[in-house]
Enzyme design. Structure first.
Site, PDB file in Angstrom:
ATOM      1  N   SER A 263       7.212  10.923  -7.514  1.00  0.00           N
ATOM      2  CA  SER A 263       7.530  11.818  -8.628  1.00  0.00           C
ATOM      3  C   SER A 263       6.541  12.970  -8.724  1.00  0.00           C
ATOM      4  O   SER A 263       6.938  14.133  -8.909  1.00  0.00           O
ATOM      5  CB  SER A 263       7.580  11.039  -9.949  1.00  0.00           C
ATOM      6  OG  SER A 263       6.373  10.341 -10.189  1.00  0.00           O
TER       7      SER A 263
ATOM      8  N   HIS B  99      10.153   3.311  -6.652  1.00  0.00           N
ATOM      9  CA  HIS B  99       9.163   4.016  -7.475  1.00  0.00           C
ATOM     10  C   HIS B  99       9.314   3.538  -8.917  1.00  0.00           C
ATOM     11  O   HIS B  99       9.074   2.382  -9.218  1.00  0.00           O
ATOM     12  CB  HIS B  99       9.347   5.517  -7.318  1.00  0.00           C
ATOM     13  CG  HIS B  99       8.252   6.352  -7.906  1.00  0.00           C
ATOM     14  ND1 HIS B  99       7.007   5.850  -8.231  1.00  0.00           N
ATOM     15  CD2 HIS B  99       8.205   7.688  -8.237  1.00  0.00           C
ATOM     16  CE1 HIS B  99       6.249   6.816  -8.724  1.00  0.00           C
ATOM     17  NE2 HIS B  99       6.951   7.932  -8.748  1.00  0.00           N
TER      18      HIS B  99
ATOM     19  N   HIS C 234       1.082  -2.204  -3.772  1.00  0.00           N
ATOM     20  CA  HIS C 234       0.970  -0.779  -4.096  1.00  0.00           C
ATOM     21  C   HIS C 234       0.676  -0.004  -2.827  1.00  0.00           C
ATOM     22  O   HIS C 234       0.013  -0.508  -1.913  1.00  0.00           O
ATOM     23  CB  HIS C 234      -0.146  -0.546  -5.130  1.00  0.00           C
ATOM     24  CG  HIS C 234      -0.133   0.826  -5.716  1.00  0.00           C
ATOM     25  ND1 HIS C 234      -0.794   1.887  -5.145  1.00  0.00           N
ATOM     26  CD2 HIS C 234       0.490   1.313  -6.827  1.00  0.00           C
ATOM     27  CE1 HIS C 234      -0.594   2.973  -5.888  1.00  0.00           C
ATOM     28  NE2 HIS C 234       0.178   2.649  -6.900  1.00  0.00           N
TER      29      HIS C 234
ATOM     30  N   ARG D 184      -4.270  -0.548 -14.596  1.00  0.00           N
ATOM     31  CA  ARG D 184      -3.232  -0.371 -15.614  1.00  0.00           C
ATOM     32  C   ARG D 184      -2.598  -1.718 -15.984  1.00  0.00           C
ATOM     33  O   ARG D 184      -2.166  -1.915 -17.123  1.00  0.00           O
ATOM     34  CB  ARG D 184      -2.166   0.616 -15.116  1.00  0.00           C
ATOM     35  CG  ARG D 184      -2.721   2.006 -14.809  1.00  0.00           C
ATOM     36  CD  ARG D 184      -1.686   2.896 -14.142  1.00  0.00           C
ATOM     37  NE  ARG D 184      -1.241   2.331 -12.864  1.00  0.00           N
ATOM     38  CZ  ARG D 184      -0.260   2.856 -12.120  1.00  0.00           C
ATOM     39  NH1 ARG D 184       0.388   3.931 -12.534  1.00  0.00           N
ATOM     40  NH2 ARG D 184       0.075   2.300 -10.970  1.00  0.00           N
TER      41      ARG D 184
ATOM     42  N   ASP E 202       3.698  -2.138 -13.096  1.00  0.00           N
ATOM     43  CA  ASP E 202       5.043  -2.564 -13.480  1.00  0.00           C
ATOM     44  C   ASP E 202       5.127  -4.060 -13.765  1.00  0.00           C
ATOM     45  O   ASP E 202       6.062  -4.517 -14.426  1.00  0.00           O
ATOM     46  CB  ASP E 202       6.047  -2.208 -12.381  1.00  0.00           C
ATOM     47  CG  ASP E 202       6.140  -0.715 -12.148  1.00  0.00           C
ATOM     48  OD1 ASP E 202       6.139   0.025 -13.142  1.00  0.00           O
ATOM     49  OD2 ASP E 202       6.213  -0.288 -10.973  1.00  0.00           O
TER      50      ASP E 202
END
Length: 472
Positions: free
Chosen positions: A278, A308, A354, A363, A409
């Site tokens: 992105s 993604h 990742h 995160r 995620d």
């Protein structure tokens, strides 16, 4: 005939209103001069000349210095590990994770201003940091929050563009369509077409577009959510709330903890350097001098891919499939069996691995800390915790994964689900709203630094075969 004349008159009136609004907005960036230290644009006007000089020195003094070697694996493997892009707002380290302008997520949580009733950093503070490289004061963050609320008016035709799509359209399709409709009011496009701005000042109308876009995407995104899942009952913006709290409010979630979660979510999802799909898509399209709306729409279409941003919805759906088949209180041994069953069927365990990171995503860690504080007994959170213990050893044993650890995620869906936002198909839209901060910040710097059109060289397999034969 009378009815048709009435519709025509209304259309002409609406057209004049839109034109007057566009004219007013088109000169706004020219009139904004010499504001106080609370004004973000004024801060940038001071910083940009120094960074322009810095870039010129780098090019003149070190322009021919190599920064790495390109291998055939990189050419064939999605340019992984290839250094070839300038991205000022954040830097990703394989071992320690993301740093926003040199600051880790725990450091941002410690020093960035929080809401009066909360502890998590306000997204406005991170936006200030991304753009200026400076930690803002609470007064600066409050001023930016008010400015974004002031900019958050969405024209009626944007909603009509979204309404033209069937309700069955994916939320990201509706969201990206709304962003494209917002492009009608682009300040950069007007300034470029009218030739009223020198290229050294392209960043100024880009700044206006970027802040307008950042301000408006929560309104568009919440409209998509309410349209799809809440029978179209729309909740208007509350200009007394901060950016994250307002987004939560417009979605229909007003609990203090959900507002805190939304502030944290937007902050940690805002930027992840420039090589991800992105971010790179937004930068690539922007390098053609496409305005921020066109560039960000391209970024959203990349984000919507299963490899993604769409992964965050896949995680929750997979976790719920575990519960449906095995129950909430599944043992670690049974969970191991289910993980192997998933892998042996040719699928991946969503939320693990990742492209750059080689350790647990920071995160993920901060979301886990949020859950331990606010929802330690939630069954889905407890399942996520078990997965954290079970999955990495299995992926390591499998031997095909460079990073067996969870990414961002792996946790976000469980938190959102706990507070009532259960529609997993919508989760990537939340990601998109968050990513507007990072991508738009970098677009401003792209124009400020005069970065050129991106045009890498491509080759075919015949060229590679010939090159290899000559290299022997």
């Amino acid at each position: 005939m009378v009815f048709l004349r009435g519709v025509s008159a209304i259309s002409r009136l609406r057209s004049r209103v839109v034109k007057q609004s566009s004219l007013s907005n088109s000169v706004r960036w020219l009139q904004t001069q010499g504001a106080s230290e609370l004004d973000l644009k004024s801060q940038l006007q001071e910083i940009i000349p120094e960074q322009q000089d810095r870039l010129k020195k780098l090019k003149s003094q070190h322009g021919t210095v190599p920064v790495g070697n390109i291998t055939v694996d990189m050419v064939l493997g999605g340019m992984r590990g290839m250094t070839g892009l300038l991205w000022e707002t954040s830097l990703l380290d394989a071992e320690e994770g993301i740093r926003f302008r040199g600051m880790s997520i725990p450091e941002c949580q410690k020093v960035l201003p929080a809401a009066q009733s909360g502890e998590e950093p306000l997204p406005e503070g991170l936006l200030w940091l991304l753009l200026t490289g400076k930690v803002p004061s609470k007064e600066q963050v409050n001023a930016l929050s008010k400015e974004l609320a002031h900019r958050a008016t969405v024209p009626d035709y944007v909603y009509k563009a979204i309404n033209a799509l069937p309700l069955s359209a994916h939320p990201m399709t509706q969201f990206a369509s709304g962003v494209m409709a917002l492009q009608v009011e682009s300040e950069f496009q007007k300034a470029y077409e009218e030739g009223v701005v020198h290229k050294s000042k392209y960043w100024e109308p880009t700044f206006e577009d970027a802040l307008n876009l950042i301000a408006r995407v929560p309104v568009v995104a919440s409209y998509v959510y309410r349209r799809m899942f809440k029978d179209g009952s729309i909740i208007p913006l509350d200009d007394s709330l901060d950016y994250g709290a307002n987004f939560s409010h417009m979605l229909g979630f007003d609990s203090p903890q959900m507002k805190e979660l939304m502030r944290l979510y937007i902050t940690i999802h805002s930027d992840h350097e420039g090589g991800n799909v992105s971010a790179h898509a937004g930068h690539l399209v922007g390098s053609a001098l496409s305005d921020p709306y066109l560039s960000f729409a391209a970024a959203l279409n990349g984000l919507a891919g299963p490899l993604h941003g769409l992964a965050n919805q896949e995680v929750l759906l997979w976790i719920k499939s575990v519960v449906a088949e095995c129950g909430e209180n599944i043992s670690k041994e049974h969970l191991k069996d289910y993980v192997w069953k998933t892998l042996n069927s040719g699928k991946v365990v969503p939320g693990y691995g990742h492209g750059v990171l080689r350790k647990t995503d920071p995160r993920y860690v901060c979301q886990r800390e949020f859950a331990l504080k606010h929802l330690p007994d939630d069954p889905l959170f407890q399942l996520v915790s078990k997965l954290y213990e079970v999955v990495p050893p299995i992926l390591t044993e499998l031997g095909k994964v460079k990073n067996p650890w969870p990414n961002v995620d792996a946790h976000s869906g469980v938190l959102l689900n706990y507070y009532g936002l259960t529609e997993a198909k919508y989760y990537t839209v939340l990601f998109g709203v968050s990513r507007s901060l990072g991508i738009c910040s970098q677009l401003i710097w792209d124009r400020a630094l005069g970065l050129p059109l991106e045009r890498p060289k491509s080759v075919n397999m015949d060229w590679l075969d010939k090159f290899m034969s000559l290299s022997r």
